[in-house]
Design an enzyme around this catalytic site. Structure first.
Site, mmCIF file in Angstrom:
data_model
loop_
_atom_site.group_PDB
_atom_site.id
_atom_site.type_symbol
_atom_site.label_atom_id
_atom_site.label_comp_id
_atom_site.label_asym_id
_atom_site.label_seq_id
_atom_site.Cartn_x
_atom_site.Cartn_y
_atom_site.Cartn_z
ATOM 1 N N GLU A 208 0.794 -1.227 0.000
ATOM 2 C CA GLU A 208 0.000 0.000 0.000
ATOM 3 C C GLU A 208 0.833 1.289 0.000
ATOM 4 O OE1 GLU A 208 -4.053 -1.732 2.073
ATOM 5 O OE2 GLU A 208 -2.760 -0.451 3.289
ATOM 6 N N GLU A 323 -6.474 -7.513 -1.305
ATOM 7 C CA GLU A 323 -6.952 -7.412 0.075
ATOM 8 C C GLU A 323 -8.398 -6.965 0.044
ATOM 9 O OE1 GLU A 323 -4.965 -5.024 2.988
ATOM 10 O OE2 GLU A 323 -2.950 -5.589 2.308
#
Length: 418
Positions: A208, A323
């Site tokens: 991320e 995710e």
């Protein structure tokens, strides 16, 4: 849980194991005959279509640093394989702090490295391939903040910020050294260098990545530099960036949750030649906290469709839903937690399957996250214990079966055309 309930759960979980045995012949092929590759916007294994259902378990290397705790790793891989999960995603980093892999720049704890060796060897034993992330945007397990702190101690640039992770020469050198150390590591259990091990599906540059200054330029230049470096060492494995899917251009920012910008650009980041597939993440309850469940799920469906179309039309690369989760922290009881988890998973899996069925880039999803029994201290509101959450395990097994069936269906269509 009472004795009767435990016996019922054991029976149901055994039924899940039986269901998973009916996975199509794609799973019956030895999973270690070759590396997973890409062909246009799809994954292939030995020339055959490769779709999957998978999971996240970021904690594995850290927990396994204590040999007495390694049974938890084996338990999760065993349970995951029993419900047809074939891809796992976990950390190949831990920078500074407790159970650190890299205790200081270029200095590694061999005991922790052997834990990562064990994670990879257990994945191989249970027929699961791994996506290994190489560092973190967040402070958890060190990440870019720790790299910047290390650089501050070794250079005169004491005031560099976390964003300088992407531009500072010293910091970038630390990161490249870590990449080289991981990729060239020889597994002490398997006696195979990581870069030659088909157990590993892909490397992920960073979990991320974000820029506090919202600079898409600095992140994209960093991705280009580091992707080129990774491929110079390891041309066998696939590579992805690790982004959540946020758009960075004004004409697309309305697709972001609350029009937020974080310095990444889904299209530009994945257009880099050395990046093999795209990823998205989604936590609709966290991203749209003031919206109702219906609106949150509607957003997530649009989020998936938009990125699926972009992966097909602009990138021509596979896409992984790397995710996804919905927190049960605010649920009042276990029954409510299970109901919310099952409702969320059923809807999300349907979205994934429906897109994959259309033959484009959607290749599979990785639920956040699987845990073993006795890991309550790691519970972040998303934890799933397959041996305990029987109805959830059944939903996951059904998705695994459906994705495997799509592989076989695609292969049969190809045979018919020839």
């Amino acid at each position: 849980m009472g004795l009767f309930s435990k016996r019922i759960c054991s029976f149901l979980f055994g039924a899940v194991v039986v269901v998973s045995l009916f996975v199509s012949s794609e799973a019956e092929i030895c999973p270690y005959l070759g590396f997973i590759k890409t062909r246009n916007c799809q994954f292939v294994l030995n020339g055959r279509p490769f779709l999957f259902n998978g999971f996240n378990s970021y904690w594995m290397m850290s927990v396994g640093a204590d040999p007495k705790e390694r049974g938890k790793i084996s338990s999760v891989f065993c349970d995951a394989a029993s419900v047809g999960l074939t891809i796992g995603r976990t950390w190949a980093f831990s920078d500074g702090g407790k159970n650190a892999l890299q205790t200081s720049p270029g200095v590694y704890d061999e005991k922790v490295f052997q834990s990562l060796d064990f994670v990879i060897s257990e994945a191989r034993k249970y027929g699961i391939r791994l996506i290994l992330s190489l560092t973190n945007n967040w402070k958890d397990y060190g990440g870019k903040h720790q790299y910047v702190q290390w650089a501050q101690k070794t250079t005169s640039a004491a005031n560099i910020s976390d964003d300088d992770f992407f531009t500072n020469k010293v910091v970038k050198g630390f990161y490249k050294d870590h990449v080289k150390k991981i990729l060239t590591r020889n597994n002490t259990i398997l006696d195979i260098p990581y870069k030659d091990d088909v157990t590993i599906m892909a490397w992920e540059l960073m979990n991320e990545p974000r820029s506090t200054s919202n600079s898409t330029k600095i992140i994209n230049e960093w991705v280009q530099e580091m992707a080129t470096y990774v491929k110079s060492i390891d041309s066998n494995h696939l590579l992805t960036v690790g982004v959540e899917g946020f758009y960075g251009t004004e004409d697309r920012m309305q697709c972001n949750p609350n029009c937020e910008q974080v310095g990444t650009d889904f299209i530009a980041n994945h257009q880099i030649k050395e990046i093999d597939f795209s990823t998205i993440h989604a936590y609709p309850d966290a991203w749209l906290q003031n919206d109702c469940y219906y609106n949150q799920m509607s957003f997530m469906q649009d989020w998936m469709v938009n990125h699926w179309m972009d992966s097909m039309n602009y990138l021509n690369k596979p896409m992984v839903f790397a995710e996804f989760g919905m927190s049960t922290k605010n649920c009042s009881c276990d029954y409510e937690k299970i109901q919310l988890t099952n409702s969320f998973l059923s809807a999300t899996y349907s979205y994934i399957y429906n897109l994959a069925q259309r033959g484009g880039p959607m290749s599979g999803g990785l639920v956040w996250q699987l845990m073993a029994e006795g890991m309550d201290s790691y519970d972040d509101g998303h934890s799933i214990v397959l041996s305990r959450d029987c109805s959830t395990a059944n939903i996951i097994a059904q998705q695994s079966y459906r994705m495997s069936w799509l592989c076989q269906f695609s292969l049969n269509k190809k045979k018919l055309r020839h």
